[in-house]
Design a protein around this motif. Structure first.
Motif, PDB file in Angstrom:
ATOM      1  N   GLN A  31      12.529  -0.609 -26.186  1.00  0.00           N
ATOM      2  CA  GLN A  31      11.855  -1.827 -26.647  1.00  0.00           C
ATOM      3  C   GLN A  31      11.674  -2.181 -26.003  1.00  0.00           C
ATOM      4  O   GLN A  31      10.338  -2.732 -25.820  1.00  0.00           O
ATOM      5  CB  GLN A  31      13.012  -2.079 -28.059  1.00  0.00           C
ATOM      6  CG  GLN A  31      11.980  -2.909 -28.685  1.00  0.00           C
ATOM      7  CD  GLN A  31      10.658  -1.960 -29.593  1.00  0.00           C
ATOM      8  OE1 GLN A  31      11.179  -0.843 -30.304  1.00  0.00           O
ATOM      9  NE2 GLN A  31      10.052  -3.109 -30.106  1.00  0.00           N
ATOM     10  N   VAL A  32      12.641  -3.438 -24.805  1.00  0.00           N
ATOM     11  CA  VAL A  32      12.107  -4.386 -24.486  1.00  0.00           C
ATOM     12  C   VAL A  32      10.847  -4.222 -23.052  1.00  0.00           C
ATOM     13  O   VAL A  32      10.201  -4.695 -22.424  1.00  0.00           O
ATOM     14  CB  VAL A  32      13.312  -5.197 -23.601  1.00  0.00           C
ATOM     15  CG1 VAL A  32      12.836  -6.225 -22.499  1.00  0.00           C
ATOM     16  CG2 VAL A  32      14.347  -5.825 -24.132  1.00  0.00           C
ATOM     17  N   ALA A  33      11.678  -2.799 -22.652  1.00  0.00           N
ATOM     18  CA  ALA A  33      10.475  -2.205 -21.494  1.00  0.00           C
ATOM     19  C   ALA A  33       9.017  -1.582 -21.832  1.00  0.00           C
ATOM     20  O   ALA A  33       8.204  -2.499 -21.407  1.00  0.00           O
ATOM     21  CB  ALA A  33      10.653  -0.774 -21.061  1.00  0.00           C
ATOM     22  N   GLN A  34       8.698  -2.023 -23.165  1.00  0.00           N
ATOM     23  CA  GLN A  34       7.646  -1.098 -23.925  1.00  0.00           C
ATOM     24  C   GLN A  34       6.357  -2.582 -24.230  1.00  0.00           C
ATOM     25  O   GLN A  34       5.656  -2.303 -23.382  1.00  0.00           O
ATOM     26  CB  GLN A  34       7.841  -0.006 -25.045  1.00  0.00           C
ATOM     27  CG  GLN A  34       6.439   0.831 -25.705  1.00  0.00           C
ATOM     28  CD  GLN A  34       5.828  -0.048 -26.104  1.00  0.00           C
ATOM     29  OE1 GLN A  34       6.017  -1.456 -26.995  1.00  0.00           O
ATOM     30  NE2 GLN A  34       4.234  -0.964 -26.963  1.00  0.00           N
ATOM     31  N   VAL A  81      14.506   0.799 -14.781  1.00  0.00           N
ATOM     32  CA  VAL A  81      15.806   0.561 -14.726  1.00  0.00           C
ATOM     33  C   VAL A  81      15.251  -1.089 -15.508  1.00  0.00           C
ATOM     34  O   VAL A  81      16.823  -1.710 -16.627  1.00  0.00           O
ATOM     35  CB  VAL A  81      16.544  -0.440 -13.421  1.00  0.00           C
ATOM     36  CG1 VAL A  81      18.122  -1.308 -14.191  1.00  0.00           C
ATOM     37  CG2 VAL A  81      17.361   1.201 -12.872  1.00  0.00           C
ATOM     38  N   ASP A  82      14.278  -2.082 -15.446  1.00  0.00           N
ATOM     39  CA  ASP A  82      14.684  -2.974 -15.610  1.00  0.00           C
ATOM     40  C   ASP A  82      12.611  -3.438 -15.806  1.00  0.00           C
ATOM     41  O   ASP A  82      12.228  -2.528 -15.203  1.00  0.00           O
ATOM     42  CB  ASP A  82      14.825  -4.289 -15.430  1.00  0.00           C
ATOM     43  CG  ASP A  82      14.542  -4.700 -13.519  1.00  0.00           C
ATOM     44  OD1 ASP A  82      13.764  -4.084 -12.932  1.00  0.00           O
ATOM     45  OD2 ASP A  82      15.721  -4.442 -13.221  1.00  0.00           O
ATOM     46  N   THR A  83      12.271  -4.735 -15.523  1.00  0.00           N
ATOM     47  CA  THR A  83      11.007  -5.239 -16.362  1.00  0.00           C
ATOM     48  C   THR A  83      10.647  -5.257 -14.678  1.00  0.00           C
ATOM     49  O   THR A  83       9.173  -4.874 -14.698  1.00  0.00           O
ATOM     50  CB  THR A  83      10.552  -6.753 -17.255  1.00  0.00           C
ATOM     51  OG1 THR A  83      11.784  -7.188 -16.185  1.00  0.00           O
ATOM     52  CG2 THR A  83      11.148  -5.972 -18.361  1.00  0.00           C
ATOM     53  N   ILE A  86       9.446  -1.746 -14.320  1.00  0.00           N
ATOM     54  CA  ILE A  86       7.906  -1.390 -15.546  1.00  0.00           C
ATOM     55  C   ILE A  86       6.902  -2.353 -13.841  1.00  0.00           C
ATOM     56  O   ILE A  86       5.947  -1.844 -14.671  1.00  0.00           O
ATOM     57  CB  ILE A  86       7.898  -2.727 -16.362  1.00  0.00           C
ATOM     58  CG1 ILE A  86       9.156  -1.100 -17.262  1.00  0.00           C
ATOM     59  CG2 ILE A  86       6.857  -2.024 -17.641  1.00  0.00           C
ATOM     60  CD1 ILE A  86       8.555  -0.206 -17.092  1.00  0.00           C
ATOM     61  N   ASP A  87       6.846  -3.200 -13.450  1.00  0.00           N
ATOM     62  CA  ASP A  87       5.947  -4.072 -13.201  1.00  0.00           C
ATOM     63  C   ASP A  87       4.952  -3.144 -12.331  1.00  0.00           C
ATOM     64  O   ASP A  87       4.004  -3.040 -10.939  1.00  0.00           O
ATOM     65  CB  ASP A  87       5.929  -5.938 -12.361  1.00  0.00           C
ATOM     66  CG  ASP A  87       7.066  -6.952 -13.413  1.00  0.00           C
ATOM     67  OD1 ASP A  87       5.150  -6.471 -14.891  1.00  0.00           O
ATOM     68  OD2 ASP A  87       6.856  -7.537 -13.464  1.00  0.00           O
ATOM     69  N   ASP A  88       6.271  -2.811 -11.024  1.00  0.00           N
ATOM     70  CA  ASP A  88       5.924  -1.782 -10.028  1.00  0.00           C
ATOM     71  C   ASP A  88       4.875  -0.234 -10.252  1.00  0.00           C
ATOM     72  O   ASP A  88       3.969  -0.062 -10.150  1.00  0.00           O
ATOM     73  CB  ASP A  88       6.904  -1.226  -9.464  1.00  0.00           C
ATOM     74  CG  ASP A  88       7.611  -2.582  -8.268  1.00  0.00           C
ATOM     75  OD1 ASP A  88       7.305  -3.435  -8.273  1.00  0.00           O
ATOM     76  OD2 ASP A  88       8.858  -2.194  -8.377  1.00  0.00           O
TER      77      ASP A  88
END
Length: 105
Positions: A31-34, A81-83, A86-88
């Motif tokens: 949820q946080v990642a999306q 694993v984390d945001t 996601i940024d990558d």
């Protein structure tokens, strides 16, 4: 009617929640990642028709490798694993057109 796709790319985040104790993306920060991806794509001005759409999805059947997301039309699957991951994915794949090999599954 146009042959051009409505979105250039579509990113689906598995949000599956399992009650039986098996691994699931929903319990691993999906949820946080999306939400982070959706916000970042908007900040970059990459959302909307002809651009990138970030969606939630039900089970994508790869929870054991998760959390997972898939980018279409390429069909590239990622874990994260984390945001920062996601940024990558956003910077390298969605903006730069280069697959992030370290996160690819």
């Amino acid at each position: 009617m146009s042959d051009k796709p409505f979105f250039q790319q579509h990113v689906f985040f598995c949000m599956n929640q399992r009650e039986d104790g098996r691994p699931c993306c929903g319990a691993q920060g999906a949820q946080v990642a999306q939400q982070h991806a959706k916000k970042r794509i908007k900040q970059l001005g990459l959302n909307g028709p002809g651009k990138i759409r970030v969606n939630q999805a039900g089970c994508l059947d790869r929870c054991e490798e998760g959390p997972v997301l898939v980018v279409y039309p390429e069909g590239t699957w990622y874990t994260y694993v984390d945001t920062t991951d996601i940024d990558d994915i956003i910077d390298s794949h969605l903006v730069g057109g280069k697959v992030v090999e370290r996160l690819k599954i």
